[in-house]
Design a protein around this motif. Structure first.
Motif, PDB file in Angstrom:
ATOM      1  N   ASN A 156       0.834  -1.200   0.000  1.00 52.39           N
ATOM      2  CA  ASN A 156       0.000   0.000   0.000  1.00 52.39           C
ATOM      3  C   ASN A 156       0.872   1.254   0.000  1.00 52.39           C
ATOM      4  OD1 ASN A 156      -2.508   1.323   0.037  1.00 52.39           O
ATOM      5  ND2 ASN A 156      -2.557   1.440   2.262  1.00 52.39           N
ATOM      6  N   PRO A 157       0.924   2.011  -1.139  1.00 52.38           N
ATOM      7  CA  PRO A 157       0.202   1.816  -2.392  1.00 52.38           C
ATOM      8  C   PRO A 157       0.552   0.496  -3.055  1.00 52.38           C
ATOM      9  CG  PRO A 157       1.177   4.010  -2.297  1.00 52.38           C
ATOM     10  CD  PRO A 157       1.767   3.229  -1.187  1.00 52.38           C
ATOM     11  N   LEU A 167      -4.501   3.045  -3.888  1.00 52.39           N
ATOM     12  CA  LEU A 167      -4.450   3.082  -2.429  1.00 52.39           C
ATOM     13  C   LEU A 167      -5.557   2.252  -1.796  1.00 52.39           C
ATOM     14  CD1 LEU A 167      -3.892   6.878  -1.620  1.00 52.39           C
ATOM     15  CD2 LEU A 167      -2.182   5.054  -1.652  1.00 52.39           C
ATOM     16  N   PRO A 183      -7.570   2.556   1.790  1.00 47.79           N
ATOM     17  CA  PRO A 183      -7.707   3.511   2.893  1.00 47.79           C
ATOM     18  C   PRO A 183      -7.096   2.984   4.187  1.00 47.79           C
ATOM     19  CG  PRO A 183      -9.734   3.410   1.637  1.00 47.79           C
ATOM     20  CD  PRO A 183      -8.854   2.303   1.113  1.00 47.79           C
ATOM     21  N   SER A 184      -6.276   3.793   4.812  1.00 46.20           N
ATOM     22  CA  SER A 184      -5.566   3.355   6.015  1.00 46.20           C
ATOM     23  C   SER A 184      -6.502   3.064   7.172  1.00 46.20           C
ATOM     24  CB  SER A 184      -4.548   4.417   6.417  1.00 46.20           C
ATOM     25  OG  SER A 184      -3.548   4.545   5.428  1.00 46.20           O
ATOM     26  N   GLU A 215       5.440  -0.531   2.398  1.00 47.63           N
ATOM     27  CA  GLU A 215       5.255   0.897   2.119  1.00 47.63           C
ATOM     28  C   GLU A 215       6.389   1.438   1.247  1.00 47.63           C
ATOM     29  OE1 GLU A 215       2.619   2.187   6.048  1.00 47.63           O
ATOM     30  OE2 GLU A 215       4.657   2.980   5.823  1.00 47.63           O
ATOM     31  N   VAL A 244       2.862   9.497  -1.711  1.00 43.34           N
ATOM     32  CA  VAL A 244       1.424   9.660  -1.461  1.00 43.34           C
ATOM     33  C   VAL A 244       1.121  10.987  -0.794  1.00 43.34           C
ATOM     34  CG1 VAL A 244      -0.640   8.640  -0.465  1.00 43.34           C
ATOM     35  CG2 VAL A 244       1.247   7.158  -1.209  1.00 43.34           C
ATOM     36  N   SER A 288      -6.698  10.014   2.877  1.00 42.48           N
ATOM     37  CA  SER A 288      -7.160   8.698   3.333  1.00 42.48           C
ATOM     38  C   SER A 288      -6.020   7.747   3.652  1.00 42.48           C
ATOM     39  CB  SER A 288      -8.054   8.055   2.262  1.00 42.48           C
ATOM     40  OG  SER A 288      -7.279   7.651   1.133  1.00 42.48           O
ATOM     41  N   TYR A 289      -4.790   8.223   3.490  1.00 38.67           N
ATOM     42  CA  TYR A 289      -3.633   7.337   3.625  1.00 38.67           C
ATOM     43  C   TYR A 289      -2.638   7.889   4.637  1.00 38.67           C
ATOM     44  CZ  TYR A 289       0.654   4.841   2.301  1.00 38.67           C
ATOM     45  OH  TYR A 289       1.792   4.088   2.313  1.00 38.67           O
TER      46      TYR A 289
END
Length: 381
Positions: A176-177, A184, A186-187, A207, A213, A217-218
């Motif tokens: 993620n990504p 992505l 969402p975290s 990561e 990023v 949302s991340y």
């Protein structure tokens, strides 16, 4: 250009599951002349098949590596501890929570081998970066792949449901990504899962593309290194810092988890030049900003061409683009190679798209653009 410029995909790049036909899925020199591109000699090959920094390595890293050549006759020494301390300060964790590796891929291998048993399952998305699955192949682990959900994020709900149902130890790999899609997850969805998962579920959170990023949302998952013993977050010096060939990465996790991982590592890794280069790279002022700026320019060069040709692409939060190729992808890869350009490999089950790494300067990418346009005139894409 800032990160948001680089990452803004706009509605023109939006791509939903419904946009992909069923056929897209499979189960398991001289001046450049676009009209007649000459065969490129080996040293002129445009290498867009792997993710590298178009700026190369930071100048301080290059200088430090050359100076450290005198140390090569000897085994890696105390500089490794210097790098560990530097990374610990950077991430706000203890030095005993940092594990070095020969690239972040070695950290993935350590986590698989240290946490899986013959009864274990390896759970990951499809498509995603394949190393967790590859490191499991010599062993009798069960490989479980879950297709990406809408917007091509990880299908966290389905993955979580499977892991909750299984009684076996489970290693979950989350990129993620994501690679190869650049999308992505969402975290907040991942945090909820990390917080509630039993210890028999171990998470590898890759990561590698975190620096790219800029999305609300991340956020990084490294907070879990202080809260749960079953989460490992991996990072790399390969992309942003341009030293992929030296193979150096690291992981952030709980101290007890780090102690469990280290016996599976090669104790001579990383090598002296990798460590020296990494320390110096971290000290290169403004390197991240300059790197992200040139990647933004690279992205604009390629996406303008893709838009002109009507070849859609996934919204990317990384150093590459996953774009549509009309026609047989293996043939496309071969033809690009014949024109002196290496492009990405196939990533089943999505076979209508090719991963193009933005690993050359904007000017050099003009060669790819003109070649792609040439292919269109010949009806190949």
């Amino acid at each position: 250009m800032n990160r948001r410029t680089f990452l803004a995909d706009g509605t023109r790049a939006s791509l939903g599951l419904a946009a992909l036909p069923a056929a897209a899925f499979e189960r398991r020199g001289g001046p450049w002349t676009p009209s007649a591109p000459p065969p490129a000699p080996q040293d002129a090959t445009l290498r867009l098949d792997h993710n590298a920094n178009p700026l190369g390595m930071p100048p301080r890293a290059r200088a430090a590596i050359l100076e450290a050549m005198e140390e090569v006759p000897h085994y890696p020494g105390p500089r490794r501890a210097v790098l560990v301390e530097r990374l610990a300060r950077l991430h706000g964790v203890g030095a005993d929570q940092v594990v070095l590796g020969s690239g972040s891929t070695e950290l993935i291998r350590l986590a698989v081998h240290a946490n899986a048993t013959p009864e274990s399952r390896i759970l990951q998305a499809s498509p995603t970066y394949e190393n967790a699955m590859r490191y499991a192949e010599p062993f009798p682990y069960r490989i479980e792949q879950v297709p990406l959900a809408s917007e091509f994020a990880h299908d966290v709900e389905r993955m979580r449901g499977l892991a909750d149902r299984w009684r076996e130890p489970t290693v979950v790999y989350i990129c993620n990504p994501n690679n190869p899609t650049g999308t992505l997850t969402p975290s907040a969805q991942l945090d909820e899962w990390f917080a509630s998962a039993p210890d028999r579920v171990f998470f590898i959170v890759d990561e590698a593309y975190f620096p790219f990023v800029d999305d609300a949302s991340y956020w990084t998952a490294e907070r879990w290194a202080n809260e749960r013993p079953n989460v490992l977050v991996t990072r790399t010096f390969s992309k942003l810092y341009g030293i992929a060939g030296l193979r150096i990465g690291y992981g952030i996790c709980a101290a007890e988890t780090a102690r469990r991982l280290r016996p599976y590592a090669n104790r001579s890794n990383p090598n002296t030049l990798a460590v020296v280069g990494a320390i110096a790279a971290l000290e290169e002022e403004g390197w991240e900003e300059r790197s992200l700026a040139i990647w933004a320019e690279c992205k604009e060069v390629v996406t303008a061409c893709l838009d002109e040709l009507g070849l859609d692409y996934f919204p990317s939060h990384t150093a590459f683009l996953f774009h549509r190729v009309r026609g047989d992808q293996a043939e496309y890869i071969r033809r690009m190679r014949e024109h002196g350009i290496l492009v990405g490999r196939r990533f089943p089950p999505i076979l209508t798209h090719n991963r193009l790494s933005l690993s050359a300067t904007p000017g050099e990418l003009g060669r790819f653009v003109e070649t792609l346009k040439l292919f269109r005139t010949r009806g190949w894409v």
